[in-house]
Design a protein around this motif. Sequence first.
Motif, PDB file in Angstrom:
ATOM      1  N   GLY A  62     -49.172 -47.593  -5.543  1.00  0.00           N
ATOM      2  CA  GLY A  62     -48.524 -46.869  -6.668  1.00  0.00           C
ATOM      3  C   GLY A  62     -46.891 -47.331  -6.902  1.00  0.00           C
ATOM      4  N   THR A 117     -59.486 -41.388  -8.157  1.00  0.00           N
ATOM      5  CA  THR A 117     -57.992 -41.229  -8.773  1.00  0.00           C
ATOM      6  C   THR A 117     -57.481 -39.898  -9.118  1.00  0.00           C
ATOM      7  OG1 THR A 117     -58.414 -43.586  -9.942  1.00  0.00           O
ATOM      8  CG2 THR A 117     -56.477 -41.990 -10.587  1.00  0.00           C
ATOM      9  N   ARG A 131     -50.840 -43.666 -12.569  1.00  0.00           N
ATOM     10  CA  ARG A 131     -49.782 -43.814 -11.493  1.00  0.00           C
ATOM     11  C   ARG A 131     -48.432 -43.816 -12.426  1.00  0.00           C
ATOM     12  NH1 ARG A 131     -52.890 -48.625  -8.014  1.00  0.00           N
ATOM     13  NH2 ARG A 131     -53.153 -47.319  -6.064  1.00  0.00           N
ATOM     14  N   LEU A 172     -47.690 -33.085  -5.908  1.00  0.00           N
ATOM     15  CA  LEU A 172     -47.644 -34.217  -6.612  1.00  0.00           C
ATOM     16  C   LEU A 172     -46.786 -35.279  -6.100  1.00  0.00           C
ATOM     17  CD1 LEU A 172     -48.104 -33.220 -10.132  1.00  0.00           C
ATOM     18  CD2 LEU A 172     -49.696 -34.114  -9.006  1.00  0.00           C
ATOM     19  N   ARG A 188     -48.406 -36.913  -3.078  1.00  0.00           N
ATOM     20  CA  ARG A 188     -49.293 -37.882  -3.386  1.00  0.00           C
ATOM     21  C   ARG A 188     -48.939 -39.084  -4.061  1.00  0.00           C
ATOM     22  NH1 ARG A 188     -54.427 -35.253  -3.372  1.00  0.00           N
ATOM     23  NH2 ARG A 188     -54.250 -33.038  -2.757  1.00  0.00           N
ATOM     24  N   VAL A 189     -47.677 -38.795  -4.801  1.00  0.00           N
ATOM     25  CA  VAL A 189     -47.293 -40.122  -5.194  1.00  0.00           C
ATOM     26  C   VAL A 189     -46.677 -41.084  -4.275  1.00  0.00           C
ATOM     27  CG1 VAL A 189     -45.195 -41.221  -6.826  1.00  0.00           C
ATOM     28  CG2 VAL A 189     -46.681 -39.539  -7.586  1.00  0.00           C
ATOM     29  N   ASP A 226     -49.533 -42.613  -2.240  1.00  0.00           N
ATOM     30  CA  ASP A 226     -50.171 -43.671  -2.845  1.00  0.00           C
ATOM     31  C   ASP A 226     -49.078 -45.014  -2.984  1.00  0.00           C
ATOM     32  OD1 ASP A 226     -52.018 -44.665  -4.715  1.00  0.00           O
ATOM     33  OD2 ASP A 226     -50.643 -44.648  -6.270  1.00  0.00           O
ATOM     34  N   LEU A 278     -54.455 -38.533  -6.690  1.00  0.00           N
ATOM     35  CA  LEU A 278     -53.270 -38.114  -7.265  1.00  0.00           C
ATOM     36  C   LEU A 278     -52.813 -36.747  -7.944  1.00  0.00           C
ATOM     37  CD1 LEU A 278     -53.055 -41.826  -9.105  1.00  0.00           C
ATOM     38  CD2 LEU A 278     -51.872 -40.835  -6.875  1.00  0.00           C
ATOM     39  N   LEU A 306     -47.391 -40.216 -13.246  1.00  0.00           N
ATOM     40  CA  LEU A 306     -46.691 -39.414 -12.174  1.00  0.00           C
ATOM     41  C   LEU A 306     -45.625 -40.150 -11.727  1.00  0.00           C
ATOM     42  CD1 LEU A 306     -49.944 -38.405 -10.607  1.00  0.00           C
ATOM     43  CD2 LEU A 306     -48.761 -36.985 -12.173  1.00  0.00           C
TER      44      LEU A 306
END
Length: 409
Positions: free
Chosen positions: A16, A400, A360, A64, A67-68, A71, A404, A363
């Motif tokens: 990411g 995905t 990706r 979020l 999660r970013v 990633d 994400l 976000l």
Amino acid sequence: MHAWPASEVPALPGQGRDLRIHDTATDGPVTLDPGPVARIYVCGITPYDATHMGHAATYNAFDLVQRVWLDTKRQVHYVQNVTDVDDPLLERATRDGVDWADLAVQETTLFREDMTALRMLPPQHYIGAVEAIPGIVPLVERLRELGAAYDLDGDIYFSVDADPHFGQVSNLDAAAMRALSAERGGDPDRPGKKNPLDPMLWLAAREGEPSWDGGTLGRGRPGWHIECVAIALDHLGMTFDVQGGGSDLAFPHHEMGASHAQVLTGEFPMAKAYVHAGMVGLDGEKMSKSKGNLVFVSALRRDGVDPAAIRLALHSHHYRSDWEWTDQVLQDAVDRLGRWRAAVSRPDGPSADALVDEVREALANDLDAPAALAAVDRWAARQEAEGGTDIGAPGVVSRTVDALLGVAL
């Protein structure tokens, strides 16, 4: 205090993007580049009426963020508090004729259940204000030793003038600060304070209210801001990556907390970025406990609403925007969830390689969840209109969206 179980986060191919996010302190975007372990503190609930959609929107935003970071192949050290003793909790318990501690346990349990249902990633440390008191007392004593705290009729206040950086989180003028202090739990009109904005560090014991041994401070209980400071410094240290919460916390809570920490440590800033989620309204007013205009996650779940649809409803608005909860917002989310599940239920479909990159990038660009939803919408529309021959595509889309966006298809 324990948090809630974590849902598995699927690993995606590739890596990411680093997160660019709006920082309240600079009123502009910053690109965060944490080390191998990203550190985040998000202010938790005061458990007297959980969990309304305003809460859900805030915790969705910082889910979020996690999660970013995950990633990007980083670990995340996430800390959240529970203000399990405070005036609003005590007032609600008195109104309802229940024990304040029982009410706190009841609502914290409900909050955990809602977070689990919504698949919000849990904090590694979930700390109640009451259990943090042994760590709070020495900090208040230290502030007093530094000349940054003073006694007023047995209560102990922090002197905002002790921090040369005071005001640099919210960037508000004195008049605006004073108005918000009065509105959000402060007491700017109390006689005897050195500065009307000075916040409470330690509230001396009051008859009929809970109190604890504060050593040299006397019996009492902690102020709101020092609670989070003690927990954050204990588990994250200074200059952690993100301090998060709703936009109504920028002042006074995050402003005061930053000043407490900066005076205690002599370091600046407390956090690299102060990130704030917008307010959710209902019928033209901010959704809040004081107004009673609340839509509860638990009530929606009892009515049979899929928690995945609730998350899609939250994702459909940019996290920094103020927005209105309506029946149509929820219906649109239910319809979207149905389209997406139908699209990924087929054995093959159009290539999803570009979709992963689009989600990706969306976000990473200040958590632009609406743009991420639009990207999945476009793939689902192609699936419905044209189909495809890529047998791996539906699985890639499902993973995905799960990894994400936290939505299980």
